[in-house]
Design a protein around this motif. Structure first.
Motif, mmCIF file in Angstrom:
data_model
loop_
_atom_site.group_PDB
_atom_site.id
_atom_site.type_symbol
_atom_site.label_atom_id
_atom_site.label_comp_id
_atom_site.label_asym_id
_atom_site.label_seq_id
_atom_site.Cartn_x
_atom_site.Cartn_y
_atom_site.Cartn_z
ATOM 1 N N PHE A 117 0.861 -1.177 0.000
ATOM 2 C CA PHE A 117 0.000 0.000 0.000
ATOM 3 C C PHE A 117 0.902 1.232 0.000
ATOM 4 C CE2 PHE A 117 -2.543 -3.297 1.864
ATOM 5 C CZ PHE A 117 -3.866 -3.017 1.541
ATOM 6 N N ASN A 118 0.682 2.136 -0.945
ATOM 7 C CA ASN A 118 1.479 3.357 -1.024
ATOM 8 C C ASN A 118 0.548 4.565 -0.919
ATOM 9 O OD1 ASN A 118 3.427 5.316 -1.509
ATOM 10 N ND2 ASN A 118 3.459 4.974 -3.719
ATOM 11 N N GLN A 119 0.386 5.074 0.293
ATOM 12 C CA GLN A 119 -0.488 6.216 0.561
ATOM 13 C C GLN A 119 -1.890 6.001 -0.045
ATOM 14 O OE1 GLN A 119 0.125 9.283 2.462
ATOM 15 N NE2 GLN A 119 1.530 7.721 3.234
ATOM 16 N N ALA A 120 -2.376 4.775 0.048
ATOM 17 C CA ALA A 120 -3.681 4.436 -0.518
ATOM 18 C C ALA A 120 -4.805 4.952 0.377
ATOM 19 C CB ALA A 120 -3.808 2.924 -0.682
ATOM 20 N N ALA A 121 -5.743 5.674 -0.216
ATOM 21 C CA ALA A 121 -6.873 6.230 0.515
ATOM 22 C C ALA A 121 -8.144 6.019 -0.306
ATOM 23 C CB ALA A 121 -6.665 7.719 0.787
ATOM 24 N N VAL A 122 -9.272 5.970 0.391
ATOM 25 C CA VAL A 122 -10.565 5.812 -0.278
ATOM 26 C C VAL A 122 -11.512 6.880 0.235
ATOM 27 C CG1 VAL A 122 -12.532 4.288 -0.699
ATOM 28 C CG2 VAL A 122 -10.225 3.324 -0.531
ATOM 29 N N VAL A 123 -12.066 7.654 -0.691
ATOM 30 C CA VAL A 123 -13.016 8.717 -0.366
ATOM 31 C C VAL A 123 -14.325 8.426 -1.085
ATOM 32 C CG1 VAL A 123 -13.485 11.197 -0.490
ATOM 33 C CG2 VAL A 123 -11.151 10.383 -0.077
ATOM 34 N N ALA A 124 -15.442 8.496 -0.369
ATOM 35 C CA ALA A 124 -16.755 8.232 -0.948
ATOM 36 C C ALA A 124 -17.181 9.373 -1.867
ATOM 37 C CB ALA A 124 -17.786 8.042 0.166
ATOM 38 N N HIS A 125 -18.231 9.120 -2.653
ATOM 39 C CA HIS A 125 -18.729 10.133 -3.590
ATOM 40 C C HIS A 125 -19.189 11.397 -2.872
ATOM 41 C CE1 HIS A 125 -18.340 7.528 -7.024
ATOM 42 N NE2 HIS A 125 -19.106 6.600 -6.477
ATOM 43 N N ILE A 160 -13.354 7.156 3.785
ATOM 44 C CA ILE A 160 -13.603 5.805 4.297
ATOM 45 C C ILE A 160 -12.306 5.194 4.822
ATOM 46 C CG2 ILE A 160 -14.414 3.494 3.695
ATOM 47 C CD1 ILE A 160 -16.104 4.814 1.503
ATOM 48 N N LEU A 161 -11.218 5.456 4.107
ATOM 49 C CA LEU A 161 -9.901 4.972 4.541
ATOM 50 C C LEU A 161 -8.895 6.080 4.302
ATOM 51 C CD1 LEU A 161 -8.421 2.366 5.583
ATOM 52 C CD2 LEU A 161 -7.761 1.992 3.195
ATOM 53 N N HIS A 162 -8.239 6.512 5.374
ATOM 54 C CA HIS A 162 -7.214 7.541 5.269
ATOM 55 C C HIS A 162 -5.935 6.936 4.683
ATOM 56 C CE1 HIS A 162 -9.400 10.681 7.530
ATOM 57 N NE2 HIS A 162 -9.966 9.648 8.144
ATOM 58 N N SER A 166 -8.841 6.101 -4.108
ATOM 59 C CA SER A 166 -9.108 7.446 -4.622
ATOM 60 C C SER A 166 -7.811 8.193 -4.849
ATOM 61 C CB SER A 166 -9.992 8.211 -3.634
ATOM 62 O OG SER A 166 -11.169 7.495 -3.356
ATOM 63 N N SER A 167 -6.804 7.852 -4.075
ATOM 64 C CA SER A 167 -5.455 8.397 -4.239
ATOM 65 C C SER A 167 -4.473 7.353 -3.754
ATOM 66 C CB SER A 167 -5.291 9.699 -3.454
ATOM 67 O OG SER A 167 -5.512 9.486 -2.068
#
Length: 258
Positions: A4-12, A17-19, A54-55
């Motif tokens: 994981f490399n600075q993996a983040a998930v942002v909802a619509h 959801i995940l920093h 998301s990023s």
């Protein structure tokens, strides 16, 4: 190996959801624990591309690649190196976005409820469906499916309806169906939640005996404790990463303090 490399998930709606998380998972058995809604299932689904970051990025690295090699994508450069400098003599890392199909062949995923992935009428047809890409001839596919079922003691149920199986048998079938394709990594999301004590023990022992790298998201702290490494997820952050018993103690303390 999972990176994981600075993996983040942002909802619509903009909710995180995940920093951003950066870590490399090399251990054979990794457990992930945390409260409902903490983000642990999102973390798990990033591994095989069911959820895209998301990023940042998530990649699957073959064991022969050194740690720190970034996701290489699907194409190599004309000079024999990929776009990150890894030589074509070693298999490239697979990025979960750029190389989604290849990642999903390398990473199997087992859901909490086996009904989510058992879609064919009979047991053997379900396994055969997963083998359609690797075994083009129907006879070869049937033989491979029977071998996969026998491995988990399900060969006597080959012609039975998947709906006639017990909960434990359905979960075994779901695992058999995924492992029939011989993935390098197996990710399981709450694999014992719907099972009784006996079947929980059966599934836990099976998962911990597999040759694949296995990532287990679970509320079962006894199962989590049997891993080599445990991540604790809270409010979209990985708040602890380390030895399982220390991780569980951290999690219990955080629940008691809440």
């Amino acid at each position: 190996m999972i990176s994981f490399n600075q993996a983040a998930v942002v909802a619509h709606d903009g909710a995180t959801i995940l920093h951003p998380v950066s870590l490399t998972l090399t251990e054979q058995r990794v457990s992930v624990i945390g409260a409902n809604g903490s983000g642990k299932s999102t973390l798990a689904r990033l591994i095989n591309g069911l959820v895209e970051p998301s990023s940042g990025s998530v990649s699957i690295l073959p064991p022969q690649l050194r740690e720190g090699v970034a996701a290489a994508g699907s194409a190599a450069a004309a000079d024999g190196t990929d776009r990150h400098g890894a030589t074509s003599a070693t298999a490239p890392a697979l990025d979960t976005v750029a190389d989604g199909p290849a990642v999903r062949r390398a990473v199997g995923f087992v859901f909490t409820d086996p009904a989510a992935q058992l879609i064919m009428p009979t047991v053997i047809e379900d396994v055969e469906l997963s083998l359609r890409r690797s075994h083009k001839h129907a006879g070869d596919r049937r033989a491979a499916a029977l071998t996969a079922l026998a491995r988990f003691g399900l060969d006597g149920f080959a012609e039975r309806s998947v709906h006639a199986l017990s909960g434990g048998q359905q979960q075994l079938l779901a695992i058999a169906t995924v492992l029939a394709t011989n993935p390098r990594i197996l990710v399981t999301d709450e694999p014992t939640t719907l099972l009784d004590l006996r079947n929980t023990s059966v599934i836990a022992d099976l998962l911990l005996s597999l040759p694949q790298q296995v990532v287990i998201v679970t509320h079962n702290l006894e199962l989590a404790a049997r891993a080599d490494r445990t991540l604790v997820v809270s409010d979209g952050h990985v708040v602890f990463d380390g030895e399982p018993h220390a991780a569980i103690a951290h999690y219990r303390a955080s629940v008691a303090a809440a």
